[in-house]
Scaffold this motif. Structure first.
Motif, PDB file in Angstrom:
ATOM      1  N   THR A 129      52.065  39.957  39.176  1.00  0.00           N
ATOM      2  CA  THR A 129      52.134  39.943  37.855  1.00  0.00           C
ATOM      3  C   THR A 129      53.425  40.014  37.317  1.00  0.00           C
ATOM      4  N   ASN A 130      54.314  41.187  37.982  1.00  0.00           N
ATOM      5  CA  ASN A 130      55.504  41.447  37.434  1.00  0.00           C
ATOM      6  C   ASN A 130      56.440  40.874  38.509  1.00  0.00           C
ATOM      7  N   PRO A 131      57.835  40.790  38.067  1.00  0.00           N
ATOM      8  CA  PRO A 131      58.894  40.476  38.991  1.00  0.00           C
ATOM      9  C   PRO A 131      59.181  41.496  40.279  1.00  0.00           C
ATOM     10  N   ILE A 132      59.331  41.054  41.447  1.00  0.00           N
ATOM     11  CA  ILE A 132      59.013  41.991  42.502  1.00  0.00           C
ATOM     12  C   ILE A 132      60.831  41.981  43.050  1.00  0.00           C
ATOM     13  N   PHE A 133      61.601  41.225  42.784  1.00  0.00           N
ATOM     14  CA  PHE A 133      62.924  41.295  43.232  1.00  0.00           C
ATOM     15  C   PHE A 133      63.991  42.043  42.070  1.00  0.00           C
ATOM     16  N   PRO A 134      64.541  42.973  42.665  1.00  0.00           N
ATOM     17  CA  PRO A 134      65.408  43.030  43.881  1.00  0.00           C
ATOM     18  C   PRO A 134      64.427  43.657  44.847  1.00  0.00           C
ATOM     19  N   ALA A 135      64.643  43.270  46.286  1.00  0.00           N
ATOM     20  CA  ALA A 135      63.420  43.860  47.286  1.00  0.00           C
ATOM     21  C   ALA A 135      64.445  43.571  48.671  1.00  0.00           C
ATOM     22  N   ILE A 136      64.055  44.024  49.543  1.00  0.00           N
ATOM     23  CA  ILE A 136      64.181  43.770  51.079  1.00  0.00           C
ATOM     24  C   ILE A 136      62.997  42.799  51.217  1.00  0.00           C
ATOM     25  N   GLY A 137      63.372  41.851  51.975  1.00  0.00           N
ATOM     26  CA  GLY A 137      62.557  40.593  52.390  1.00  0.00           C
ATOM     27  C   GLY A 137      62.565  40.598  54.015  1.00  0.00           C
ATOM     28  N   VAL A 139      61.157  37.872  56.789  1.00  0.00           N
ATOM     29  CA  VAL A 139      60.608  36.680  57.188  1.00  0.00           C
ATOM     30  C   VAL A 139      60.331  36.587  58.774  1.00  0.00           C
ATOM     31  N   VAL A 140      58.961  36.550  59.052  1.00  0.00           N
ATOM     32  CA  VAL A 140      58.775  36.792  60.584  1.00  0.00           C
ATOM     33  C   VAL A 140      57.863  35.755  60.958  1.00  0.00           C
ATOM     34  N   SER A 141      58.237  34.737  61.820  1.00  0.00           N
ATOM     35  CA  SER A 141      57.319  33.646  62.214  1.00  0.00           C
ATOM     36  C   SER A 141      57.865  33.091  63.511  1.00  0.00           C
ATOM     37  N   GLY A 142      57.447  31.875  64.001  1.00  0.00           N
ATOM     38  CA  GLY A 142      57.739  31.256  65.106  1.00  0.00           C
ATOM     39  C   GLY A 142      59.036  30.952  65.386  1.00  0.00           C
ATOM     40  N   GLY A 143      59.842  30.869  64.171  1.00  0.00           N
ATOM     41  CA  GLY A 143      61.235  30.361  64.417  1.00  0.00           C
ATOM     42  C   GLY A 143      62.204  31.291  63.685  1.00  0.00           C
ATOM     43  N   HIS A 144      61.636  32.128  63.004  1.00  0.00           N
ATOM     44  CA  HIS A 144      62.503  33.153  62.245  1.00  0.00           C
ATOM     45  C   HIS A 144      62.057  34.781  62.437  1.00  0.00           C
ATOM     46  N   THR A 145      63.136  35.565  62.441  1.00  0.00           N
ATOM     47  CA  THR A 145      62.805  37.058  62.428  1.00  0.00           C
ATOM     48  C   THR A 145      64.091  37.430  61.612  1.00  0.00           C
ATOM     49  N   ASN A 146      64.016  37.492  60.252  1.00  0.00           N
ATOM     50  CA  ASN A 146      65.165  37.810  59.357  1.00  0.00           C
ATOM     51  C   ASN A 146      64.749  38.617  58.392  1.00  0.00           C
ATOM     52  N   LEU A 147      65.755  39.559  58.193  1.00  0.00           N
ATOM     53  CA  LEU A 147      65.679  40.389  56.868  1.00  0.00           C
ATOM     54  C   LEU A 147      66.827  39.896  55.725  1.00  0.00           C
ATOM     55  N   TYR A 148      66.319  40.126  54.562  1.00  0.00           N
ATOM     56  CA  TYR A 148      67.164  39.689  53.380  1.00  0.00           C
ATOM     57  C   TYR A 148      67.134  40.571  52.404  1.00  0.00           C
ATOM     58  N   HIS A 149      68.301  40.290  51.659  1.00  0.00           N
ATOM     59  CA  HIS A 149      68.712  41.130  50.581  1.00  0.00           C
ATOM     60  C   HIS A 149      68.233  40.197  49.172  1.00  0.00           C
ATOM     61  N   CYS A 150      66.880  40.410  48.713  1.00  0.00           N
ATOM     62  CA  CYS A 150      66.532  39.597  47.838  1.00  0.00           C
ATOM     63  C   CYS A 150      66.908  39.915  46.362  1.00  0.00           C
ATOM     64  N   LEU A 151      67.640  39.226  45.621  1.00  0.00           N
ATOM     65  CA  LEU A 151      68.268  39.498  44.299  1.00  0.00           C
ATOM     66  C   LEU A 151      67.381  39.051  43.009  1.00  0.00           C
ATOM     67  N   PRO A 152      67.567  39.650  42.043  1.00  0.00           N
ATOM     68  CA  PRO A 152      66.614  39.138  40.842  1.00  0.00           C
ATOM     69  C   PRO A 152      66.795  37.567  40.318  1.00  0.00           C
ATOM     70  N   THR A 153      68.021  36.988  40.659  1.00  0.00           N
ATOM     71  CA  THR A 153      68.473  35.627  40.607  1.00  0.00           C
ATOM     72  C   THR A 153      67.925  34.783  41.425  1.00  0.00           C
ATOM     73  N   PHE A 154      66.915  35.243  42.156  1.00  0.00           N
ATOM     74  CA  PHE A 154      66.397  34.518  43.381  1.00  0.00           C
ATOM     75  C   PHE A 154      67.141  33.902  44.331  1.00  0.00           C
ATOM     76  N   GLU A 155      68.388  34.957  44.601  1.00  0.00           N
ATOM     77  CA  GLU A 155      69.137  34.402  45.714  1.00  0.00           C
ATOM     78  C   GLU A 155      68.950  35.509  46.611  1.00  0.00           C
ATOM     79  N   PHE A 156      68.946  34.929  48.066  1.00  0.00           N
ATOM     80  CA  PHE A 156      68.534  35.643  49.054  1.00  0.00           C
ATOM     81  C   PHE A 156      69.806  35.815  50.276  1.00  0.00           C
ATOM     82  N   LEU A 276      59.358  46.075  49.024  1.00  0.00           N
ATOM     83  CA  LEU A 276      59.434  45.301  50.500  1.00  0.00           C
ATOM     84  C   LEU A 276      58.456  44.172  50.167  1.00  0.00           C
ATOM     85  N   CYS A 277      59.081  42.886  50.439  1.00  0.00           N
ATOM     86  CA  CYS A 277      58.158  41.623  50.541  1.00  0.00           C
ATOM     87  C   CYS A 277      58.161  41.007  51.730  1.00  0.00           C
ATOM     88  N   VAL A 278      57.151  40.589  52.335  1.00  0.00           N
ATOM     89  CA  VAL A 278      57.061  39.958  53.568  1.00  0.00           C
ATOM     90  C   VAL A 278      56.154  38.822  53.698  1.00  0.00           C
TER      91      VAL A 278
END
Length: 343
Positions: A129-137, A139-156, A276-278
């Motif tokens: 319901t509410n904005p979750i960024f800024p956050a640590i993100g 992404v863990v999948s078959g092709g990626h295991t990455n950590l991101y600094h997620c900014l309120p501006t939707f920049e990662f 933390l968003c995953v």
């Protein structure tokens, strides 16, 4: 006067899932159609790019049609077209982009390019319901295991990644070693339920390293030697019984989860974030979800995980295109794809 509803058609074809979705501006998912290619790649134990591209070519139009029908919409009601253009397999991405360009040109509506990884992170925001960024993100999948600094501006901002195999890729390879079905994630999770997660003390690479990085290649090799023996060693392991396979699967899964949770905790402390968003296919793993919940509850961190149906590759997560559209980020028809694994 009530404004007319706006509809976004999103297309996803970055790897081996042909997907299309219709999402309203207020993030309501009217349809989210995914055509899986698991049966085509199963005998190879992984995705074959050429096969994936040909399957996308056959399925892209029927999937788009299904998405529109389920949403009870016609093409002339669409506001914009969104398409994943990076990262991914070049042939697969091009099929989706060609379809999206054609529709945008014929309908004379905006075309919006979406980053597949950013879509996985935005899938977390879609359920909030509410904005979750800024956050640590994560992404863990078959092709990626990455950590991101997620900014309120939707920049990662990428702050950490695997130096070799992605976690999901390791699941697939270990499943093949153990004689379990593809894809490896679900089959290892199901088998691990019957095993002892402490049976094999596999290496937790970089777990205590101050740098935010991952490595799963050594773990894969450790499982190989534990299961089938070390070439040249005098003493070889016992036969791969069902019990031993279950113990290996459980110990492998435990190791991967320990590393993922540990690195998320480390990133949260380094950047002093309270969210933390995953997302990503491996984020559907039950043990990972449980351990992340335990860790964040104990630390007073807000955990936002994409629901399981939005963890694996899908088109609904391309709803981030609404933000791009509001910022005037409209792509031209000479848009190209950016293949590869890391943005």
């Amino acid at each position: 006067m009530k404004q007319p509803e706006e509809y976004l058609l999103a297309i996803e074809s970055s790897c081996d899932e042909t997907a299309a979705a219709v999402i309203t501006r207020d993030m309501k998912i009217l349809s989210n159609i995914v055509s899986s290619q698991t049966d085509l790649h199963e005998k190879f134990g992984g995705v074959v790019p050429e096969i994936a591209s040909r399957a996308h070519l056959e399925r892209i139009l029927p999937v788009i049609d299904d998405a529109l029908q389920k949403a009870n919409l016609s093409l002339d009601q669409l506001t914009a077209i969104a398409v994943a253009t990076e990262p991914g397999l070049v042939g697969s991405l091009l099929i989706g982009l060609t379809a999206a360009k054609t529709l945008a040109m014929v309908l004379d509506i905006p075309l919006v390019a979406v980053n597949h990884i950013e879509g996985h992170l935005f899938a977390c925001q879609m359920q909030e319901t509410n904005p979750i960024f800024p956050a640590i993100g994560l992404v863990v999948s078959g092709g990626h295991t990455n950590l991101y600094h997620c900014l309120p501006t939707f920049e990662f901002e990428l702050i950490g990644a695997t130096i070799d195999d992605a976690a999901g890729e390791a699941f697939d390879k270990v499943a093949k070693i153990l004689g379990l079905p593809y894809p490896g994630g679900p089959s290892i999770e199901q088998t691990a339920v019957k095993g002892n997660p402490q049976a094999f003390p596999f290496p937790r690479t970089f777990l205590k390293d101050p740098e935010l990085r991952f490595s799963f290649s050594g773990l894969k090799t450790a499982v190989l030697y534990a299961a089938l023996g070390n070439p040249g060693a005098k003493k070889q392991p016992p036969p791969l019984t069902a019990e031993r396979i279950a113990d290996l699967a459980a110990s492998f899964q435990e190791t991967v989860v320990d590393v993922l949770v540990g690195k998320c905790q480390q990133a949260l402390m380094q950047f002093r974030h309270s969210t933390l968003c995953v997302g990503g296919g491996v984020a559907a793993n039950t043990l990972l979800r449980e351990r992340l919940t335990e860790m964040t509850n104990k630390a007073g961190i807000h955990l936002s995980m994409a629901p399981p149906d939005l963890c694996t590759d899908n088109a609904a997560m391309a709803a981030i295109a609404w933000h791009h559209l509001d910022q005037g980020r409209i792509a031209s028809l000479d848009l190209d794809v950016t293949p590869g694994l890391v943005r």
